[in-house]
Design a protein around this motif. Structure first.
Motif, PDB file in Angstrom:
ATOM      1  N   THR A   1       0.829  -1.203   0.000  1.00 27.92           N
ATOM      2  CA  THR A   1       0.000   0.000   0.000  1.00 27.92           C
ATOM      3  C   THR A   1       0.863   1.253   0.000  1.00 27.92           C
ATOM      4  O   THR A   1       2.091   1.174   0.095  1.00 27.92           O
ATOM      5  CB  THR A   1      -0.973   0.000   1.202  1.00 27.92           C
ATOM      6  OG1 THR A   1      -1.941   1.037   1.027  1.00 27.92           O
ATOM      7  CG2 THR A   1      -0.238   0.185   2.526  1.00 27.92           C
TER       8      THR A   1
ATOM      9  N   ARG B   1      -8.975   6.174   4.179  1.00 27.94           N
ATOM     10  CA  ARG B   1      -9.360   6.127   2.764  1.00 27.94           C
ATOM     11  C   ARG B   1      -8.138   5.939   1.874  1.00 27.94           C
ATOM     12  O   ARG B   1      -8.125   5.094   0.983  1.00 27.94           O
ATOM     13  CB  ARG B   1     -10.065   7.416   2.363  1.00 27.94           C
ATOM     14  CG  ARG B   1     -11.502   7.472   2.719  1.00 27.94           C
ATOM     15  CD  ARG B   1     -12.120   8.769   2.224  1.00 27.94           C
ATOM     16  NE  ARG B   1     -13.501   8.851   2.669  1.00 27.94           N
ATOM     17  CZ  ARG B   1     -14.070   9.977   3.070  1.00 27.94           C
ATOM     18  NH1 ARG B   1     -13.395  11.113   3.077  1.00 27.94           N
ATOM     19  NH2 ARG B   1     -15.325   9.964   3.449  1.00 27.94           N
TER      20      ARG B   1
ATOM     21  N   SER C   1      -7.454   2.387   0.134  1.00 26.80           N
ATOM     22  CA  SER C   1      -7.732   2.441  -1.303  1.00 26.80           C
ATOM     23  C   SER C   1      -6.484   2.178  -2.135  1.00 26.80           C
ATOM     24  O   SER C   1      -6.572   1.724  -3.270  1.00 26.80           O
ATOM     25  CB  SER C   1      -8.356   3.783  -1.700  1.00 26.80           C
ATOM     26  OG  SER C   1      -7.411   4.835  -1.578  1.00 26.80           O
TER      27      SER C   1
END
Length: 149
Positions: A38, A75, A79
């Motif tokens: 991420t 978020r 995401s």
């Protein structure tokens, strides 16, 4: 990954034309398959073993979703996350959005940072490392004075 010491070391690798990056062999077993990649902080990517990711996700899920700062962070953090797997040569595909986030084009540095692996563009890593090395003594004094070690 070495015992309880976690991920250690710094390794230079190059991304190929398909966005694949070789994961250092010393990190492969510790990351497992699959693992999570991420957006990281300071312009890099974070890679976590699935179990560590679950712990982090649990902590983030416990934050109040009504507060704007935790909502914005979670978020972006979630995401940007992808479930990653290694191919037979020990390579992982780094998706284009994550490559853009980390400024990854060709040369990369993969480092072990205890419970996670970080993936940096070589240029960004060199800039960060130079700055941080200049502050290393001060950083250690501040950290260990506050902890009492």
């Amino acid at each position: 990954m070495i015992g309880d010491a976690g991920f250690l070391g710094e390794y230079e690798h190059a991304l190929d034309d398909k966005g694949r990056l070789t994961v250092p062999s010393k990190f492969r077993e510790g990351l497992g398959d699959p693992f999570i990649v991420t957006r990281g902080l300071d312009g890099c990517l974070f890679a976590y073993p699935a179990a560590t990711w679950q712990q982090i996700a649990g902590k983030l899920d416990s934050l109040p979703f009504t507060a704007s700062v935790p909502r914005a962070f979670t978020r972006l953090f979630f995401s940007g996350a992808v479930e990653a797997t290694l191919d037979r040569q020990g390579r992982v595909i780094v998706p284009p959005g994550l490559r853009r986030h980390a400024g990854l084009e060709k040369d990369a540095v993969v480092i072990g940072v205890s419970s996670r692996v970080e993936i940096w563009s070589r240029e960004r890593w060199n800039v960060f490392r130079e700055r941080a090395e200049g502050e290393y003594q001060t950083l250690s004094e501040e950290l260990f004075q506050t902890r009492g070690d």
